[in-house]
Design a protein around this motif. Sequence first.
Motif, mmCIF file in Angstrom:
data_model
loop_
_atom_site.group_PDB
_atom_site.id
_atom_site.type_symbol
_atom_site.label_atom_id
_atom_site.label_comp_id
_atom_site.label_asym_id
_atom_site.label_seq_id
_atom_site.Cartn_x
_atom_site.Cartn_y
_atom_site.Cartn_z
ATOM 1 N N UNK A 162 41.061 45.501 36.422
ATOM 2 C CA UNK A 162 40.152 45.809 37.372
ATOM 3 C C UNK A 162 39.204 45.617 37.799
ATOM 4 N N UNK A 163 38.159 46.843 37.563
ATOM 5 C CA UNK A 163 37.164 46.828 37.305
ATOM 6 C C UNK A 163 36.212 45.750 36.537
ATOM 7 N N UNK A 164 36.462 45.936 35.529
ATOM 8 C CA UNK A 164 35.868 45.141 34.766
ATOM 9 C C UNK A 164 36.335 43.672 34.525
ATOM 10 N N UNK A 165 37.312 43.224 35.167
ATOM 11 C CA UNK A 165 37.169 41.959 35.526
ATOM 12 C C UNK A 165 36.317 41.540 36.979
ATOM 13 N N UNK A 166 36.485 42.968 37.951
ATOM 14 C CA UNK A 166 34.975 42.350 38.832
ATOM 15 C C UNK A 166 33.689 42.246 38.888
ATOM 16 N N UNK A 167 33.588 43.136 37.271
ATOM 17 C CA UNK A 167 31.707 43.038 36.414
ATOM 18 C C UNK A 167 32.255 41.867 35.880
ATOM 19 N N UNK A 168 33.027 41.434 35.433
ATOM 20 C CA UNK A 168 32.569 40.710 34.366
ATOM 21 C C UNK A 168 32.507 38.913 35.109
ATOM 22 N N UNK A 169 33.411 38.824 35.687
ATOM 23 C CA UNK A 169 33.707 37.621 37.024
ATOM 24 C C UNK A 169 32.092 37.026 38.116
ATOM 25 N N UNK A 170 31.581 38.629 37.986
ATOM 26 C CA UNK A 170 30.341 38.514 38.937
ATOM 27 C C UNK A 170 29.427 38.388 37.786
ATOM 28 N N UNK A 171 29.249 38.822 36.652
ATOM 29 C CA UNK A 171 28.691 38.431 35.819
ATOM 30 C C UNK A 171 26.945 39.028 36.178
ATOM 31 N N UNK A 177 25.572 38.110 39.119
ATOM 32 C CA UNK A 177 24.789 38.554 39.917
ATOM 33 C C UNK A 177 26.170 39.621 40.940
ATOM 34 N N UNK A 178 25.773 40.416 39.986
ATOM 35 C CA UNK A 178 26.663 41.515 40.362
ATOM 36 C C UNK A 178 25.783 42.307 41.128
#
Length: 497
Positions: free
Chosen positions: A383-392, A394-395
Amino acid sequence: MSTANASSANHSSSADRVALPGLTEAQTLGLQELLRVSPVADEIARRFQEAGHRLSLVGGSVRDALLGRLGNDLDFTTDARPQQILKLVKGWADAVWDVGIAFGTVGARKDTAEGSFLIEITTYRSEAYDRSSRKPEVSYGDSIEQDLVRRDFTVNAMAVDLPGRRFVDPHRGLDDLEARVLRTPATPEESFSDDPLRMMRAARFAAQLDFEPAPEVVAAMTAMAERITIVSAERVQAELNKLLLAEHPVKGLRLLVDTGLADHVLPELPALRLESDEHHRHKDVYEHSLTVLEQAIALETEGPDLVLRLAALLHDIGKPRTRRFESDGRVSFHHHEVVGAKMTRKRMRELKYSNELVNEVAKLVELHLRFHGYGGGEWTDSAVRRYVTDAGPLLSRLHKLTRSDCTTRNKRKAAALARTYDSLEERITALQEQEELDAIRPALDGNEIMELLGLRPGPAVGRAYKHLLELRLEHGPMAHEEAVAALRAWWAEQPEA
């Protein structure tokens, strides 16, 4: 000596010292500094004088010098016509452009030992709108006084004649500058009828300078707010950006909302002023959004950030459309982040923002609630990886927006949220060090996939790549052999195999 007398007084001291009657010592020093760091002012003035023309430093340059905030952008006005201006600056300036020549403006750059100066020289003029036109009609004037009366506000309607250095202030702009008041040289109704965008400039200057618009200015803005609709979206956007990037944007935004201008240029903002339910179970979304904007600004580390500020302002605009009164008396706003992202795209496109900016702001609006699923830190590494990937990319902004979105007055709750987000950021940092999260990609690229499966470029390659990316997000880094085995196993189940 009164300001009125000072306005018509001629300066007679040496060129190395400026003593303008009626100005305080600090203001005199401000103009001296302007002229000290701007040798280009005297240089170009002499060129115009030798050609039989007048040249005056004008508007924002004079105002900012008096406020001690002068930059390297200088505005001049002259009786010379645009083609004559071009002739006089060519051969002197290091660069010249004429994109504004249809409106009487010539731009130039002059490089000096003190730095590069960006110069705009505009022929004395007056502007007025045809009721059915979005473009101002331009007519040229013959005197500095005629030019100043068409300026937006008195604090921008002061000039210094060059090279003689006569201070010209027919509308008592110096008095208004000292009082920090925004008034118009003509009546507000005349001024705003000539150019309705001046109503937005009033809000912008309130935000930039922390000035108060005079009561008659506010009254005219309120009565004439609908007139802003004849102004092009591009011009409205430019003023909105300057307002948002100012030091006190909330002050300007409140003025837009209170006068009704926002109803026409950013209607989603006043729509946030939801009626309170009888149990007062939800926050004032309008005030909350303005507070989030201020808190986001406080977290900026590299100067004003338009993407972050727009996202902070717009992050809850989906709430009015998603508000539901539940049977237990609670108020819900389910999926307001998704609805808000769509509304953000629509509004920003209507304001003619670039696709890149639209996508960035909408993405932040869409993601701003994601953190609240983190709970007490129960997220898996996946879930943490997806959070970072989705933000790209813009994190960093998402971190600031999420932290800013906490406006509770409950100190214990606020501290708990801050600790929880600290925990999430620490986990992100740890995973970034272990797995290079900033550049998550499968162990196999498109060429390797095609070679292993004997494929040509096409949809199947994209599906294979997406499958491997999902495995990477779910399980973390994979060895090359593991990725090959996983790819072959996936391909064996596909209809094309």
